[in-house]
Structures are given as structure tokens and as C-alpha cells.
Design a protein around this motif. Structure first.
Motif, mmCIF file in Angstrom:
data_model
loop_
_atom_site.group_PDB
_atom_site.id
_atom_site.type_symbol
_atom_site.label_atom_id
_atom_site.label_comp_id
_atom_site.label_asym_id
_atom_site.label_seq_id
_atom_site.Cartn_x
_atom_site.Cartn_y
_atom_site.Cartn_z
ATOM 1 N N PRO A 1 4.920 7.468 -2.492
ATOM 2 C CA PRO A 1 4.114 7.541 -1.267
ATOM 3 C C PRO A 1 2.718 6.952 -1.472
ATOM 4 O O PRO A 1 2.179 6.963 -2.588
ATOM 5 N N ALA A 2 2.163 6.464 -0.390
ATOM 6 C CA ALA A 2 0.867 5.775 -0.449
ATOM 7 C C ALA A 2 -0.200 6.609 -1.146
ATOM 8 O O ALA A 2 -0.975 6.108 -1.950
ATOM 9 N N ARG A 3 -0.202 7.889 -0.845
ATOM 10 C CA ARG A 3 -1.326 8.689 -1.331
ATOM 11 C C ARG A 3 -1.287 8.918 -2.826
ATOM 12 O O ARG A 3 -2.258 9.369 -3.422
ATOM 13 N N GLU A 4 -0.103 8.614 -3.450
ATOM 14 C CA GLU A 4 -0.029 8.788 -4.897
ATOM 15 C C GLU A 4 -0.216 7.473 -5.653
ATOM 16 O O GLU A 4 -0.196 7.452 -6.870
ATOM 17 N N ALA B 1 0.819 -1.210 0.000
ATOM 18 C CA ALA B 1 0.000 0.000 0.000
ATOM 19 C C ALA B 1 0.854 1.261 0.000
ATOM 20 O O ALA B 1 0.383 2.330 -0.363
ATOM 21 N N GLY B 2 2.118 1.130 0.443
ATOM 22 C CA GLY B 2 2.975 2.303 0.539
ATOM 23 C C GLY B 2 2.917 2.940 1.907
ATOM 24 O O GLY B 2 3.442 4.024 2.122
ATOM 25 N N PHE C 1 -4.310 3.175 -4.755
ATOM 26 C CA PHE C 1 -4.806 1.849 -4.395
ATOM 27 C C PHE C 1 -5.999 2.031 -3.458
ATOM 28 O O PHE C 1 -6.001 2.947 -2.637
#
Lengths: 562, 335
Positions: free
Chosen positions: B70-73, B49-50, B76
Motif C-alpha cells: 500500500p502507498a502509505r507503507e 506511488a501505490g 515515497f
């Protein structure tokens, strides 16, 4: 696995560079504040106590504690008052806590209500009430003609017991609530009597709570300065002695030294509280105990509660009533005169206190929130250090902070900005009550589901969005509580700010003390009543708003299964 | 492949949590990470997920290396066991959250939201708050919220574990159907073998930070590669080579060449048949009624066997039995 690991892991997100800057601002600003406005004055006062004549290091001040003609006796007095208060208050608080949590007594709401009262007023109101009742011009003397001289040991103990009782009840109650019902069920099924259960279960389980309550009471008493000033009279204790040294004789070195002495029991008490909270036998998830029916027990506990709490209520009610009475205790016709005549500063001190308290509430809550949020991005080792720093103010009595501020900020580079300003009083109040707010918000943060923050991040939210949407809704009750607690404490506090008022800048609680010293006791009562009114409104607003927020989160327990 | 993880390792304070893990998820695949708690599957999901950085190895989405993204980019979708809905937002606001962050036009977002509400069969609950919904309903909203942003990969972290048994079964079916219908590549973490067997196209069975075996549910059940897989997925009778050589030599036909102590024969309980016989070598030790089945514990040629039979079976403890074993149903696993 779950929770604990996830939390530790939170620190090494592959993050966006801007996030790190934000995190450091969040942590940096509050920590800088702590170092500058708490750590620095404390160091200054510590150093000052070791500076002899000609500014050389010496133990002269400490030696005077023994060699001075008056001080050894003052210290004995202090120990004697605090020890007696500690013993009486702890026993009384245990009885009230038992009534609240181990009985089927009726009217528990009333007990809880009365216990809130002392928190609404400056700590000299108990003394004020006793003067109205038992003083030279008191009600008792007027009615019975008995010679009454209330200034001294007995009144000081009485005032301090009435003042410290609620906090002791609170601490012991936590210990009682955390004792699991199943212990009592097991004892009951083995045929243990109620008395045996009290001796074998209740007392051992609440042992650390009792110890902690005793030490907190001891510290409150030893550092309480309002009541000592009002009813202590010629029976001098360390708290009033500090004021004497600093405000009377301008001997800051000796004031600092007595402050350092007072720091010892305060640190010890905090340490015991810390140990108690870590080693408590019970758990936060204990099944609450429900008392079996017992008429005799309930009646006895009810009587005890009435006996102990009636004085708390009567003393405060007397102050309130006396503020409306024309000439206590000779002419009981009602009047509002004390609310508008013979007030040298009018209502300016109350307005000043209001302004300062609102500022402390707003900026204090913001800074504490930033600190608590920022700490979650620190490594565990670093977070422990910051947490220790944030907890330290709890160990430092208000008077020490007050003298520290005078020593650190009345001269030197910052004095130009701070001396006699609203800001210095606001800062002093905030750092004086830093720990409680910090604990409240940290506890609130623990209810934020880690998974919700992760979900926000995966949906594309940055730290600002995840703070706003995932963290804030869960911390909101804690933030609201902190806001109002800071406000209320700033309104009633006396010990630290006494040293910071100037002829141009006076505060409500200090005014009460000054009015009383100058013989305007009815005006002092009127002023107290105004403070109580403001604080009571704040308390009401706090209850209302936290209840409102609670509606959203009614299923918080359910959301938290993971 | 659509999504690949290559040689990912991670340790916490010197303790390895993941040891060179590699796998792939196809365009429309439903992949399950299955293992006991502490096996590293959640750590792996968080790395995917990052939310957690990997120590080494790489993660690819198509041809793009997203290891450091980074997760937010990553775009998912993720669903957690604990529902994790915003308590102060309505169902509709929860579902629309990701679209709002992406600045989707309100009209398009509303259309997508309504479509998802129909998909999760909650078209009339848009205005309710999470606290007003049941656990199963909350979890469906969480699923819709994750799907709303057209995720490149859907991540499910034990999504059914917090639900009651009956709701869980029903949700299992719904997740399966939604995933098939939308054809979204999905990676699910679970410790529940039943969940993995019924939902997954591919199961990745993990133990102590390593992958034990990757395969279809059928492959993992019928041909477990290791002793751990044989015991974690379903029940099994594990038989040492030396014992097989003496007592059940018919099983040896399928045995790969390897030293004796490297391999064990695995026999599923339902492939062991017991028949009552006066002169049988086996003795029934215990009989447990399981509803649709009867489980028998039988002593036979010096070993204890577990067998499962239809509930019509009338054997009692102490009965003498003969055992039949089908050699083609046995598998050889790494001991």
C-alpha cells in the motif's frame, strides 16, 4: 484528465485490510438506518393504503377518494389553494430575485434578512399572525368594525405565500446568478432594451429555475399542515384531512391513502428539480451580472419588495408583539404573563424539543458525514444507488413520514423501545430532513482536493488520518451548516412529529398548535416567540462559526487549480 | 538498479491506459515521464506511488517486490501540481507531518524541519499558513514536506504547471539543485518538454500508454527514435524516404536498412540553413520573429521546410534562397 479519472480510480487502491472494514462500517451504518427508519415505514404506509377490510388487498381506500361525500371536494380545494399559491408565489419570488440580482436597489441586506424570518418559526406562525390582524378578535375588526371572518381560502393562500416565498426566491436566485454576464453585454452592444433583455435572456435562462420553484411551492403548500390547521377553518384541504382521518377518526388506512396521493406531486417536483439542476443552461462559473444604472427600475423593484416583504415581516412581528400584550386587541399594555400562565406543560415541550434537536444535529451530522465519506469508496454504480436512497426523503412529505412511523413503530418488534420516546422523534426528524444535509455535505466533500488525500497517504497516513487532516478542514463549513440546519429544522418542524407526540412527550411546535386550538392564542404566540429566539440564536452561531472556519480556507479557490 | 518497473499494464473499463511499460531509476537519477495529456504518465506515477493497483507486471525497490505494497507503507515522497498543503496547519506543521506520523522524536523532527526550511530558503516562514504564501513558496513547502521523511523515491506530478512562467523557471532551478544536493532518486511527470530537457538525466517519452523512447535529453533531441518523439520534443522537418532519395540523397548515408515507408528523415529547423541567392531553388514563404531567432518557412524541391536562423537574418517573403543541410545532423525515425 485529472479530477474525474482520479475519483473513479480511488476505489481500487491497494489498501490495508483494516481500511476496507472501516469503509464498510462507514457506509453500512447510515444505509441500515435509512432502510429501517425511512424505507420500512414508507413500505408499511404504502401497503396499508392497499389493505381493505379483513386485511385483504383492495383498492377500496382509493375508490373512496371519488365516492366519499367530502373527499373529492377536499381534493379540489387542495389543488385550488396550491395552484393559486404556486402562481402568486412564483411571480412574487421572481420580482424579489430580480431586485436582488438585477438591480442596484438599496437595502438588499434588509430583503435578505426578512427572507430568513419564515425559516425561523413553525409553519403555523403565518396563520397565527393573520388571526391577530384579521381574525374575529383581530386588530382590523377592532379598528374598523368591519365583519371579519378570515378562516378559509384567502387566508390559507396568504399564509402559504408568506411561508413559501423565501424558498422560491432562493431557487430563482440561483438561476439568475448562473446566467453569465456576457449574454447581457452582447445584447447591450446590439442595442437591446432592458425589457427585451428580460424577455430574451433572463426568462429563458431562468426557465427551469422558475419551473422548479413553482413545483417546490406547490409541494410545500399541498403538504403544509400547520397553516391549514390554523386558518383553514371549514375550508378543508388534504393536509388537514389526513390529520382528521388519523388523529380524529383513527382511520389509518384512509390517512395512508391520502398520504400516497400527496406523494405524487412531491415526487414530480423533486424530479423536475433534478432535471433542472442537470440541464441548467448557465454554469457555476458564470460571471455575475451587474445591473446597469436604472433609477426607474430600481424604484419599481424597491416598491415591489416592500409590498411583498412588509407583510412577511408584519405578520411575524405581530405574533411577537402580541405575545407581550395583555389582552389583544383591547388592552395593549405590555406584560410577560403569557410566558408563564396558562401553559399546561410549562416549558417542558421546549426543553424536549431542544434535547431532540441537539441529538438530531449531533448524530445526524455524524451519520451523514460517514455516509458521504463511505460512498467515495464505493464503485460508481453502487454509489448511485446509495445516493438515490439518500435523496429519497426529499420526495416524502413530513406527514407521510409521521404516519409511517406510527404504523411501523407503535406496534411490532421495535415499539417497545421506540413508542413515546425521544429517539423516535429524533429519528423521524433526521430522516425527514436527511436529503438537505446529505447534499450539503456531499457538496462540501467535492471541495476536498484529491491530491491532498493522496499526499497524506504517501506520507504514511491511513484513512483516519487522511479523513482528519485532508478531508475535515475542507468539509468543516458544510458540517457546521448541516449541524445547525438539522437543529433548526428539528425545532420548527410540525407536520411529521404531530403524529408522534404523546401525553407524556410533547414538543414545542405541536404545543403552539394545541394552545391555539384550545383558545390560548397569546400563549401560542409566546411559545412561538421562544422557538424563534432559540432558532435565531442557532442561526447566529452558525453564521459566526462558518465565517471563522472560512478564514483558514480563504485560498481554497487557489488550492484547487488542478 | 534502485527502482524498476517491469511490464506494467493498466486498463480502465476495457480501455488500455498503460501497455507493458518497463523502465528503471538509478540511485541518484532524475527521471522524467514526458508526454501529452492522456498518454498514461499520471496513471503510471499513481501506480508507482501505490495509489492505484496495476493490472499486471511488477514494481521492484532494490530487490524487494513492492507491487502489492500500500502507498502509505512505501515511504515515497510526492508533490502535486496543486500544492496540496494542509490549509489548517502552519508551514512547520506541514513539513513535520510525515515525521509525526512516523513517531519521530520531536527534537529530531524539529532539527530536520529547520534544515529543510533553510534548504527551501524559507527559514522565516515556519509559523505562516499556506494561504499566506505565494504559489512558488507553497510548492517549496510541499517539496520540503515530501523530503522530510527521507523518501526512497521522490515523485513529482507536474509540480511546476500551476506557477507563473517566471516563478516556474526559478523553481525549476531550485528543484534541480535540491535533487542534486540530496542525491534523491526522482521521478517527475510533465508535459512540458523544456522542463524535461533541462531537469532530467533520463527522459521517458510516452504516447498512448506506451513508451516511445528512453534516453538522455541529448539523445532524444538529436536521435529521436520515432516520428512522435521527433515532433513532441522540439520542432522537426520530417522527410519521406522516397523524397530524400530524389531530392537529398546525401542524407541516405546514415539510413538503416528498412522498407521505404518505415523510416523518415528528421531535420531540426536550426540545422537547415538558408542563404539568399538570385538563382536559388527555394522561395521564402513566411518569416516569423521569435525574439532571439527568426523562423522561416521555405518551399524547396516540392516540400515546405521550417528553418530557424539568428535574428540578424534579413530574408523577406518572396526571396529566393539556397538550402544547406548537414547530413550528420539528420536522424532516421520510425514513421
Amino acid at each position: 484528465m485529472g479530477g474525474r479519472m482520479n475519483r473513479a480510480v480511488r476505489t481500487n487502491h491497494p489498501g490495508v485490510p483494516g481500511d476496507r472494514l472501516l469503509a464498510w462500517t462507514f457506509i453500512g451504518l447510515p444505509v441500515l438506518g435509512l432502510l429501517l427508519f425511512f424505507g420500512y415505514p414508507l413500505i408499511v404506509i404504502g401497503l396499508r393504503s392497499f389493505l381493505g377490510q379483513g386485511d385483504v388487498l383492495s383498492l377500496a381506500h382509493y375508490r373512496r377518494l371519488w365516492t366519499d361525500p367530502g373527499l373529492p371536494r377536499v381534493m379540489l380545494h387542495t389543488l385550488w389553494v396550491s395552484g393559486t399559491t404556486m402562481l402568486l408565489t412564483t411571480v412574487a419570488a421572481l420580482a424579489i430575485a430580480m431586485a436582488l440580482h438585477r438591480s442596484r436597489m438599496k437595502g438588499k441586506w434588509l430583503v435578505r434578512g426578512v427572507l430568513i424570518l419564515p425559516l425561523l418559526a413553525p409553519s403555523l406562525v403565518q396563520g397565527l399572525g393573520l388571526i391577530f390582524l384579521f381574525g374575529r378578535n383581530g386588530l382590523v375588526h377592532r379598528l374598523t368594525g368591519l365583519p371579519t371572518d378570515i378562516y378559509g381560502f384567502a387566508s390559507l393562500v396568504a399564509a402559504d405565500v408568506l411561508y413559501a416565498l423565501p424558498q422560491a426566491v432562493l431557487i430563482i436566485s440561483v438561476a439568475l446568478v448562473r446566467t453569465d454576464r456576457r449574454y447581457y453585454d452582447a445584447a447591450e452592444s446590439m442595442g437591446a432594451s432592458a425589457w427585451r433583455q428580460f424577455i430574451d435572456i433572463t426568462l429563458p435562462q431562468a426557465k427551469l429555475g422558475l419551473l422548479s420553484a413553482a413545483f417546490v411551492v406547490f409541494t410545500i403548500t399541498i403538504t403544509d399542515f400547520g397553516n391549514a390547521m390554523v386558518v383553514g377553518g371549514s375550508y378543508r384541504v388534504l393536509a388537514s384531512e389526513i390529520y382528521n382521518q388519523v388523529s380524529g377518526q383513527m382511520d389509518f388506512g384512509m390517512g395512508a391513502t391520502i398520504g400516497m396521493v400527496l406523494l405524487l406531486p412531491a415526487i414530480l417536483s423533486l424530479y423536475i428539480e433534478h432535471v433542472a439542476s442537470r440541464q441548467h443552461n448557465g454554469s457555476e462559473h458564470a460571471l455575475p451580472s451587474e445591473a446597469p444604472p436604472g433609477r426607474g427600475r430600481d424604484a419599481a423593484l424597491s416598491m415591489t419588495c416592500i409590498g411583498l416583504l412588509l407583510p412577511v415581516a408584519v405578520v411575524l412581528a405581530t405574533v411577537f408583539y402580541a405575545s407581550f400584550v395583555k389582552l389583544w386587541p383591547y388592552d395593549f399594555s405590555l406584560t410577560l404573563a403569557h410566558y408563564h400562565t396558562n401553559l399546561p406543560d410549562g416549558y417542558t415541550p421546549i426543553l424536549t424539543s431542544l434535547k431532540i434537536s441537539i441529538a438530531v444535529a449531533i448524530f445526524g451530522t455524524l451519520l451523514l458525514f460517514m455516509l458521504a465519506i463511505g460512498m467515495r469508496r464505493l464503485s460508481p454504480a453502487l454509489a448511485r444507488i446509495v445516493a438515490f436512497l439518500a435523496m429519497m426523503p426529499a420526495a416524502v412529505p413530513g406527514m407521510i413520514i409521521g404516519i409511517g412511523y406510527v404504523l411501523a413503530f407503535n406496534h411490532g418488534p421495535l415499539s417497545h423501545w421506540l413508542y413515546g420516546s425521544l429517539a423516535i422523534v429524533a429519528l423521524c426528524n433526521f430522516y425527514h430532513y436527511h436529503t438537505q444535509g446529505f447534499l450539503t455535505i456531499s457538496t462540501g466533500l467535492r471541495t476536498v482536493p484529491a491530491a491532498l488525500e493522496d499526499a497524506t497517504t504517501c506520507l504514511g497516513g491511513g484513512p483516519l488520518q487522511s479523513t482528519r487532516d485532508a478531508v475535515l478542514p475542507f468539509v468543516a463549513p458544510a458540517l457546521v451548516s448541516t449541524f445547525f440546519l438539522l437543529f433548526m429544522q428539528s425545532m420548527v418542524t410540525l407536520s411529521a412529529v404531530t403524529f408522534l407526540v404523546t401525553p407524556e412527550l410533547n414538543l414545542a411546535s405541536v404545543s403552539v398548535m394545541q394552545l391555539n386550538e384550545n383558545g390560548f392564542i397569546s400563549q401560542a404566540a409566546a411559545y412561538s416567540a421562544c422557538i424563534v429566539a432559540v432558532v435565531a440564536v442557532a442561526l447566529g452561531l452558525m453564521r459566526l462559526s462558518t465565517a471563522r472556519i472560512g478564514i483558514y480556507l480563504q485560498q481554497r479557490g487557489k488550492l484547487h487549480v488542478a | 538498479m534502485h527502482f524498476t518497473v517491469n511490464d506494467v499494464s493498466k486498463s480502465f473499463g476495457g480501455r488500455p491506459a498503460l501497455d507493458r511499460v518497463s523502465f528503471a531509476v538509478g540511485e541518484r537519477d532524475f527521471v522524467c515521464l514526458l508526454g501529452p495529456s492522456g498518454c498514461g504518465k499520471t496513471t503510471l506515477l499513481r501506480i508507482v506511488a501505490g495509489l492505484l493497483a496495476t493490472d499486471s507486471g511488477s514494481i521492484m525497490l532494490g530487490a524487494r517486490d513492492i507491487t502489492r505494497m500500500p502507498a502509505r507503507e512505501r515511504n515515497f515522497g510526492i508533490v502535486f501540481q496543486s500544492y496540496s498543503l494542509f490549509p489548517n496547519m502552519t508551514v512547520a506543521e506541514n513539513i513535520g507531518y510525515g515525521m509525526k506520523l512516523r513517531g519521530l522524536p520531536p527534537r529530531a523532527a524539529a532539527a530536520r524541519r529547520d534544515e529543510l526550511l533553510r534548504l527551501i530558503q524559507l527559514p522565516d516562514e515556519a509559523g505562516k499558513y499556506p494561504a499566506q504564501l505565494s504559489g512558488g513558496q507553497q510548492q517549496r513547502v510541499a517539496l520540503a514536506r515530501a523530503l522530510a521523511v527521507d523518501p526512497a523515491l521522490l515523485l513529482l506530478d507536474e509540480p511546476l504547471s500551476a506557477l507563473d512562467a517566471r516563478v516556474r523557471e526559478q523553481m525549476r532551478g531550485e528543484i534541480h539543485q535540491v535533487q542534486r544536493q540530496l542525491g534523491i532518486p526522482t521521478l517527475m511527470v510533465t508535459h512540458d518538454q523544456q522542463e524535461a530537457l533541462t531537469l532530467a538525466d533520463t527522459i521517458i517519452c510516452m504516447n498512448r500508454g506506451r513508451i516511445e523512447q528512453i534516453g538522455t535529453p541529448r539523445q532524444l533531441y538529436m536521435n529521436p527514435a520515432t516520428r512522435f518523439v521527433a515532433q513532441f520534443i522540439g520542432a522537426s522537418n520530417l522527410l519521406p524516404t522516397s523524397w530524400v532519395r530524389e531530392a537529398l540523397p546525401t542524407l541516405l548515408s546514415g539510413r538503416p536498412a528498412a522498407p521505404d515507408h518505415h523510416l523518415e528523415a528528421c531535420l531540426r529547423p536550426e540545422d537547415v540553413h538558408a542563404t539568399a541567392a538570385e538563382d536559388g531553388e527555394g522561395t521564402v514563404r513566411a518569416v516569423t520573429f521569435l525574439g532571439s531567432m527568426i523562423r522561416l518557412v521555405i518551399d524547396w524541391r516540392g516540400r515546405s521546410f521550417t528553418a530557424e536562423q539568428h535574428r540578424d537574418c534579413t530574408l523577406k517573403p518572396g526571396d529566393s534562397v539556397t538550402l544547406d543541410v548537414r547530413p550528420d545532423r539528420s536522424a532516421w525515425v520510425a514513421a
